[in-house]
Design a protein around this motif. Sequence first.
Motif, PDB file in Angstrom:
ATOM      1  N   SER A  91      -3.611  -6.275  -2.012  1.00  0.00           N
ATOM      2  CA  SER A  91      -2.706  -6.349  -0.865  1.00  0.00           C
ATOM      3  C   SER A  91      -2.796  -5.020  -0.115  1.00  0.00           C
ATOM      4  N   GLN A  99      -7.820  -2.596 -13.654  1.00  0.00           N
ATOM      5  CA  GLN A  99      -7.939  -2.727 -12.189  1.00  0.00           C
ATOM      6  C   GLN A  99      -9.275  -3.332 -11.769  1.00  0.00           C
ATOM      7  N   ASP A 147      -3.812  -4.833 -16.188  1.00  0.00           N
ATOM      8  CA  ASP A 147      -3.639  -5.282 -14.797  1.00  0.00           C
ATOM      9  C   ASP A 147      -5.012  -5.271 -14.129  1.00  0.00           C
ATOM     10  N   TYR A 186      -5.567   2.184  -3.494  1.00  0.00           N
ATOM     11  CA  TYR A 186      -4.892   0.959  -3.052  1.00  0.00           C
ATOM     12  C   TYR A 186      -3.375   1.094  -3.155  1.00  0.00           C
ATOM     13  N   VAL A 193       5.030  -2.765  -3.856  1.00  0.00           N
ATOM     14  CA  VAL A 193       3.679  -2.581  -4.389  1.00  0.00           C
ATOM     15  C   VAL A 193       2.688  -3.561  -3.759  1.00  0.00           C
ATOM     16  N   ARG A 194       3.165  -4.773  -3.468  1.00  0.00           N
ATOM     17  CA  ARG A 194       2.334  -5.748  -2.728  1.00  0.00           C
ATOM     18  C   ARG A 194       3.172  -6.349  -1.611  1.00  0.00           C
ATOM     19  N   PHE A 252      -3.941  -9.691  -9.836  1.00  0.00           N
ATOM     20  CA  PHE A 252      -3.360  -9.634  -8.496  1.00  0.00           C
ATOM     21  C   PHE A 252      -4.458  -9.688  -7.453  1.00  0.00           C
ATOM     22  N   ILE A 253      -4.154 -10.342  -6.348  1.00  0.00           N
ATOM     23  CA  ILE A 253      -5.049 -10.251  -5.188  1.00  0.00           C
ATOM     24  C   ILE A 253      -4.694  -8.964  -4.462  1.00  0.00           C
TER      25      ILE A 253
END
Length: 480
Positions: free
Chosen positions: A379, A307, A345, A203, A89-90, A376-377
Amino acid sequence: MSEKVLHSVITENAGEETKKQFSYMEKAEGYVKDLEKELGRKPTACVVTFGCQMNARDSEKLIGILTKIGYEQTESEDADFVIYNTCTVRDNADQRVFGRLGYVSGIKKKKPWMKIALCGCMMQEQGAIEKIQKSYRHVDLIFGTHNIFKFAELICTMFESDRMIIDIWKDTDQIVEDLPIVRKYPFKSGINIMFGCNNFCTYCIVPYVRGRERSRNPKDIIREIEYLAADGVKEIMLLGQNVNSYGRGLPKEDKMSFAELLNEVCKVDGIERVRFMTSHPKDLSDDLIKVIAENEKVARHIHLPLQSGSDEILNKMNRRYTKESYLALVDKIKAQIPDVSLTTDIIVGFPGETDSDVDETIDVVRKAEFDNAFTFIYSKRTGTPAASMEQVPESVSKPNFDRLLKVVQETAKKRASRFTGQTHRVLVEEVNEQDPSLVTGRMSNNTLVHFPADKSLIGEFVDVKLDECHGFYYMGTMIK
Ligand code: 5AD
Ligand code: SF4
């Protein structure tokens, strides 16, 4: 957790593929016996899991087959057979797998009989396979997310060949039921209700590696839950990438919405708590809110990935809701289920994201008052639409990430203590890692509680008074 439960009976409902795989299990058992003779001890297998709850459940299926064919399970990668169930996922998930592969090649050099397998989401990417073929020649077996049910058959092929076996399917419409499973916990279990995802958030790699959305037949789901309940399971987690769209594509006579399924699941005797993961805000129906509100068995926890709080970014992400509609949904949920905990998230640094977009996200965090948010950053994932958009430099995304995290932590801390002094029902899960005189359990809203009690209570529901809040957990006292 030491107690393991093997679910490995072929039921009368077992399909042709299941029967075929059971015959491969018999054959594989022979190969494992040969190895046992050679080694003078039972061969060991280690499954290392990366990523989400779906992967954790898949690993239970892998361990089910490994146990059935005679391997002893171990947590150590110094095993006779090591399986990495990967996530993609990342990018950092990919890098961790390559790190492990480097490490384990050192072990294999000293143990030539050792076997190494790779499976899961990362294996559905051509680039990853090429890299492994080129630089990690010591890998014996690679398979993907769609043919995990063939594990026993692939193990046979692996024992019969010296070459690297690669079997990856692009997609599937097949769901193979009734294969062996070893649960990590005897008293709680995840259950797949659907596979894949059709949302194509720009993404996200998941729709490419997990394929199109497929719902399991409700009869199969209920049958599995009844089996689990009879086997001592009290809490279940219904799993899917987007559980709110459950039921699409089911044959007419079996048609069922997620709200209806949840209601049916709650009727199963012995099941005392039902969780589900994950919800997409665009599909969360009023019916579902009603079922949760009216049904004490449904956990007071909804994970509702935001998100981003910026309409422009949400649009570019193809999320199909707005800041306003998300906040309206949160208000509706909180009005009808006042004791609910909301988690989310959030991605920072999506292509084109500016400081003012992140201000919008922070505004939602303040207004929605999440109990927790996983941040999360962004990716970049090759093959997704966002990968070809203009990327945001780290000099912009990193300070924004830090800014967001600070607000998330402040909000979560404020929210966390709201149950202090109340008594809540807690499922005891394990002996406390730091202090063996305590046990650790979970409240309906997923908050952890530590309290003095005997380990014989593991797997039981007890009432616990929440004395003190320590950020993300409570210290409590059991009410007799
Ligand atoms: N970059 C960063 N985070 C991502 N997620 C999914 N894809 C990406 C990506 N490319 C996050 C989303 C999702 C969670 C499981 O992982 O927030 O909800
Ligand atoms: Fe990815 Fe969006 Fe599907 Fe979730 S809903 S798995 S974020 S594409």
